[in-house]
Enzyme design. Structure first.
Site, short mmCIF file in Angstrom:
data_model
loop_
_atom_site.label_atom_id
_atom_site.label_comp_id
_atom_site.label_asym_id
_atom_site.label_seq_id
_atom_site.Cartn_x
_atom_site.Cartn_y
_atom_site.Cartn_z
N LYS A 58 -6.91 -0.75 11.82
CA LYS A 58 -6.35 -1.20 10.53
C LYS A 58 -5.13 -0.35 10.17
CE LYS A 58 -5.98 -1.37 5.86
NZ LYS A 58 -5.14 -0.53 5.01
N HIS A 107 -2.63 10.73 0.03
CA HIS A 107 -2.82 9.36 -0.45
C HIS A 107 -2.85 9.31 -1.97
CE1 HIS A 107 -3.79 5.56 1.52
NE2 HIS A 107 -4.29 5.21 0.35
N ASP A 136 4.82 -14.24 11.56
CA ASP A 136 3.51 -14.71 11.12
C ASP A 136 2.48 -13.60 11.34
OD1 ASP A 136 1.02 -15.91 10.90
OD2 ASP A 136 1.61 -17.76 11.91
N GLU A 193 0.84 -1.22 0.00
CA GLU A 193 0.00 0.00 0.00
C GLU A 193 0.87 1.26 0.00
OE1 GLU A 193 -3.11 -0.01 2.98
OE2 GLU A 193 -3.31 2.18 2.88
C1 MEV Z 1 -5.56 3.28 5.36
O1 MEV Z 1 -4.85 2.13 4.96
C2 MEV Z 1 -5.53 3.44 6.86
C3 MEV Z 1 -6.40 4.56 7.43
O2 MEV Z 1 -7.75 4.41 6.98
C4 MEV Z 1 -6.32 4.46 8.92
C5 MEV Z 1 -7.28 5.38 9.67
O3 MEV Z 1 -8.35 5.74 9.11
O4 MEV Z 1 -6.95 5.71 10.81
C6 MEV Z 1 -5.94 5.91 6.92
#
Ligand code: MEV
Length: 435
Positions: free
Chosen positions: A275, A388, A291, A85
């Site tokens: 995430k 991004h 792992d 990513e």
């Molecule tokens: C993207 O991979 C991760 C985010 O969505 C984490 C978040 O929203 O805190 C930017």
């Protein structure tokens, strides 16, 4: 319907490729070429990869990036990250630099115990089973002595074995619940070998003295490791918290903490919030040959430990000091498994100064905290898409097979224009029409 095949695993690698190409790619002349393009030119490295798993026909590459300038407990690190990513490595590097100038990350390992269980049923009297367990307990240690010998030399081994009565939750269900210290190994093989021996010992000694039958269901480690816990933290004076002219440090701290508070009480947000943390954690876990599925499973279970899925990070301002921290369970190894086999993994660990498992837990936790800091800082100020999409631009350009000249022109164009998939396509087409 495609044909099925028996004895596939016995075929040679090139026979496997012939089969897959004949069966699925009769109209695609490129399939075999693509599969072979990813073979390593060094036969030894290719063989190593072939043998990691079964039925290997090619390799699947992920980018291996590095994030420099991490200051952890006063020591500087460059952290290796394996991830597909865009933005993640850039975000980690930015957060590292930001905190480098503010005292860096403070970390500590809180605990390092791992768990394994023998699950079994028993239809006799519980008191009977308990006294039998107490008699046979030393035998569990004796019978596993050949397995535990070298682990004990390294300072680890079996910490305890308990009998747990789970019959209130499931009829006749009991466990041997064992705790382990596996030192620098992730320890899955060690734990599972011990557990299978416990099961054998339990069964072998059982029948004569008991009022019921023991039926072993399974023996396996747990990937839930709430007692293999590491803490990472950053802090600074609120007034030092931002160099952004569009927002005061106080307002930024307030918004940032509110963003964390939301993730603490709102599961839909908490999952995305966590995430982002895992973007950092998984990337280092993968780069160091650990792992990531085990880590993911354990971390998310921990995030739900109070009954509601919640944020792994926390933030506060107290007496003018902003503090941001996280405690997470991480079962990692720096010996055994891929760590001594995969040349890039070995290099990654060398880059980190050949850390012990406990040191690696701290480095990985820092990567997660840094990632969350960077994400929340963007989300609560500029928004995530600006940065991004700029990073994403290169992926879109590659998708349209842009030449180096086209890339240069378009990267320059999108410095001042919003990146969208369609606007990139439109601009490529315009460029191409003019040439
Ligand atoms: C993207 O991979 C991760 C985010 O969505 C984490 C978040 O929203 O805190 C930017």
């Amino acid at each position: 319907m495609h044909k099925t095949i028996t004895g596939f695993s016995k075929l040679s690698k090139s026979e496997k490729i012939d089969w897959i190409v004949d069966t699925y790619f009769s109209n695609n002349d490129n399939a075999e070429i693509i599969l072979k393009q990813y073979w390593n030119s060094d036969d030894k490295i290719q063989q190593l990869h072939d043998e990691f798993i079964e039925n290997t026909i090619t390799n699947y590459y992920l980018p291996f990036g590095i994030a420099p300038n991490f200051l952890i407990n006063g020591q500087t690190y460059t952290i290796p990250m394996t991830i597909e990513e865009s933005s993640v490595v850039a975000a980690a590097s930015k957060a590292a630099k930001f905190w480098f100038d503010r005292g860096g990350f403070q970390t500590k390992v809180i605990s390092s115990t791992k768990i394994g269980q023998v699950h079994f049923t028993y239809d006799g009297n519980t008191e009977d089973l308990t006294s039998f367990f107490n008699v046979v307990k030393p035998k569990f240690y004796e019978d596993t002595s050949s397995i535990t010998k070298s682990m004990e030399k390294r300072g680890g081994g079996i910490l305890d074995i308990e009998l747990k009565n789970k019959t209130e939750d499931l009829e006749n269900y009991y466990q041997l619940h064992a705790t382990f210290d596996t030192v620098d190994a992730m320890g899955a093989n060690f734990i599972n070998s011990c557990l299978e021996q416990f099961a054998t010992t339990l069964k072998a000694n059982a029948e004569p003295s008991l009022s019921g039958n023991i039926n072993i269901i399974m023996s396996i480690l747990s990937n839930y490791v709430p007692n293999c816990l590491v803490r990472a933290e950053v802090s600074c004076k609120v007034e030092d918290l931002t160099e952004n002219p569009n927002i005061s440090p106080e307002a930024f701290a307030e918004k940032f903490i509110q963003a964390v508070n939301i993730a603490e009480i709102e599961p839909y947000r908490a999952v995305t919030h966590n995430k982002g943390i895992m973007n950092g954690i998984d990337a280092v876990v993968l780069a160091t040959g650990n792992d990531f599925r085990a880590v993911e499973a354990g971390v998310h279970a921990y995030a739900s430990r109070n009954g509601t899925y919640s944020s792994l990070t926390h933030a506060e301002v107290k007496d003018g000091i902003f503090k941001f921290w996280m405690e997470i369970p991480l079962a990692l190894g720096t010996v055994g498994g891929l760590t001594s086999l995969h040349p890039l993994v070995k290099l990654a660990l060398e880059m980190l100064g050949k850390p012990s498992a406990k040191e690696l837990m701290q480095i990985v936790a820092v990567a997660g905290l840094a990632q969350n800091f960077a994400a929340l800082r963007s989300l609560t100020t500029t928004g995530i898409q600006e940065g991004h999409m700029k990073m994403h631009l290169m992926n879109i350009l590659n998708q349209f097979e842009a030449t180096p000249e086209e890339k240069e022109t378009l990267v320059s164009h999108f410095k001042t224009n919003a990146v969208t998939h369609s606007s990139v396509l439109e601009n490529i087409n315009k460029l191409r029409a003019n040439n």
